[in-house]
Design a protein around this motif. Structure first.
Motif, short mmCIF file in Angstrom:
data_model
loop_
_atom_site.label_atom_id
_atom_site.label_comp_id
_atom_site.label_asym_id
_atom_site.label_seq_id
_atom_site.Cartn_x
_atom_site.Cartn_y
_atom_site.Cartn_z
N VAL A 74 -21.78 88.81 27.63
CA VAL A 74 -21.78 87.68 26.70
C VAL A 74 -22.38 88.07 25.36
CG1 VAL A 74 -22.02 85.95 28.53
CG2 VAL A 74 -24.05 86.80 27.40
N ASP A 75 -22.03 87.28 24.38
CA ASP A 75 -22.66 87.32 23.06
C ASP A 75 -23.40 86.00 22.93
OD1 ASP A 75 -23.32 88.09 20.47
OD2 ASP A 75 -21.52 87.16 19.64
N TYR A 76 -24.72 86.06 22.71
CA TYR A 76 -25.54 84.85 22.67
C TYR A 76 -25.71 84.31 21.26
CZ TYR A 76 -27.11 85.80 27.43
OH TYR A 76 -27.16 86.02 28.78
N THR A 77 -25.67 82.99 21.16
CA THR A 77 -26.10 82.27 19.97
C THR A 77 -27.29 81.44 20.39
OG1 THR A 77 -23.85 82.17 19.10
CG2 THR A 77 -25.44 80.59 18.21
N ILE A 78 -28.40 81.56 19.67
CA ILE A 78 -29.65 80.89 20.03
C ILE A 78 -29.93 79.80 19.01
CG2 ILE A 78 -32.11 81.19 20.40
CD1 ILE A 78 -31.41 84.19 21.01
N ILE A 79 -30.11 78.58 19.51
CA ILE A 79 -30.39 77.42 18.66
C ILE A 79 -31.75 76.86 19.07
CG2 ILE A 79 -29.63 75.12 17.98
CD1 ILE A 79 -26.78 76.10 18.95
N GLU A 80 -32.68 76.83 18.13
CA GLU A 80 -33.99 76.22 18.39
C GLU A 80 -33.99 74.82 17.81
OE1 GLU A 80 -38.76 77.09 17.86
OE2 GLU A 80 -37.33 78.38 16.83
N PHE A 81 -34.55 73.88 18.56
CA PHE A 81 -34.65 72.52 18.04
C PHE A 81 -35.88 71.84 18.61
CE2 PHE A 81 -32.75 71.68 22.07
CZ PHE A 81 -32.99 70.35 22.37
N THR A 82 -36.27 70.76 17.96
CA THR A 82 -37.40 69.94 18.40
C THR A 82 -36.86 68.62 18.91
OG1 THR A 82 -38.81 70.96 16.74
CG2 THR A 82 -39.55 68.86 17.67
N PRO A 83 -36.92 68.38 20.21
CA PRO A 83 -36.43 67.11 20.74
C PRO A 83 -37.37 65.97 20.33
CG PRO A 83 -37.24 68.51 22.52
CD PRO A 83 -37.37 69.28 21.25
N THR A 84 -36.82 64.95 19.73
CA THR A 84 -37.62 63.79 19.34
C THR A 84 -37.21 62.54 20.09
OG1 THR A 84 -36.15 63.37 17.47
CG2 THR A 84 -38.12 64.71 17.05
N LYS A 85 -36.07 62.58 20.76
CA LYS A 85 -35.62 61.48 21.62
C LYS A 85 -35.11 62.11 22.90
CE LYS A 85 -34.37 58.17 18.09
NZ LYS A 85 -35.58 57.40 18.23
N ALA A 86 -35.36 61.42 24.03
CA ALA A 86 -34.90 61.92 25.33
C ALA A 86 -34.76 60.74 26.28
CB ALA A 86 -35.90 62.93 25.89
N ALA A 87 -33.90 60.89 27.27
CA ALA A 87 -33.78 59.89 28.33
C ALA A 87 -35.14 59.74 28.99
CB ALA A 87 -32.73 60.33 29.34
N ALA A 88 -35.42 58.59 29.56
CA ALA A 88 -36.73 58.31 30.13
C ALA A 88 -37.17 59.38 31.12
CB ALA A 88 -36.73 56.94 30.80
N ASP A 89 -36.28 59.85 31.96
CA ASP A 89 -36.66 60.86 32.94
C ASP A 89 -36.83 62.25 32.34
OD1 ASP A 89 -33.92 60.92 32.51
OD2 ASP A 89 -33.46 61.53 34.56
N LEU A 90 -36.49 62.39 31.07
CA LEU A 90 -36.70 63.65 30.36
C LEU A 90 -37.76 63.53 29.27
CD1 LEU A 90 -33.00 64.87 29.92
CD2 LEU A 90 -34.67 65.61 31.62
N GLY A 91 -38.51 62.46 29.32
CA GLY A 91 -39.51 62.19 28.29
C GLY A 91 -40.52 63.29 28.09
N ARG A 92 -40.78 64.08 29.14
CA ARG A 92 -41.76 65.17 29.01
C ARG A 92 -41.31 66.21 28.00
NH1 ARG A 92 -40.50 69.98 31.29
NH2 ARG A 92 -38.70 70.03 32.65
N LEU A 93 -40.03 66.21 27.67
CA LEU A 93 -39.50 67.21 26.74
C LEU A 93 -39.64 66.80 25.29
CD1 LEU A 93 -36.19 68.00 28.62
CD2 LEU A 93 -38.38 69.20 28.79
#
Length: 97
Positions: A74-93
């Motif tokens: 594979v050839d990788y593309t790396i995307i960094e981001f800051t999650p500011t909204k998430a589903a309730a069960d993913l709130g820890r992110l």
């Protein structure tokens, strides 16, 4: 947090040969609690991996040890981001900046 887009650069037959060791590697990362999810794209031209990490250096180290990287599948593309909204069960992110 990082989203990794992997684009296959080898024929699917070579992908299939290395896939079991790649999946075993992802299982190990899942056990470590840093892998959020992963899976193939549709159509099957590559895959996506999402990691809960805040270090680009750590991502680079992880990818260097991936059998798909080692075998140049594979050839990788790396995307960094800051999650500011998430589903309730993913709130820890969710991160507040």
């Amino acid at each position: 947090m990082f989203v990794i887009y992997g684009s296959y650069i080898k024929p699917i037959e070579e992908v299939e040969r290395v896939l079991p060791s790649h999946l075993a590697y992802l299982d190990k990362l899942n056990e470590e609690g840093i892998l959020i999810c992963s899976g193939p794209m549709k159509p099957r031209t590559g895959g996506v991996i999402i990691f809960d990490l805040d270090s680009r250096d750590k991502i680079d180290e992880i990818l260097k040890n991936d059998p798909f990287y080692i075998k140049r599948i594979v050839d990788y593309t790396i995307i960094e981001f800051t999650p500011t909204k998430a589903a309730a069960d993913l709130g820890r992110l969710k991160k507040l900046s």
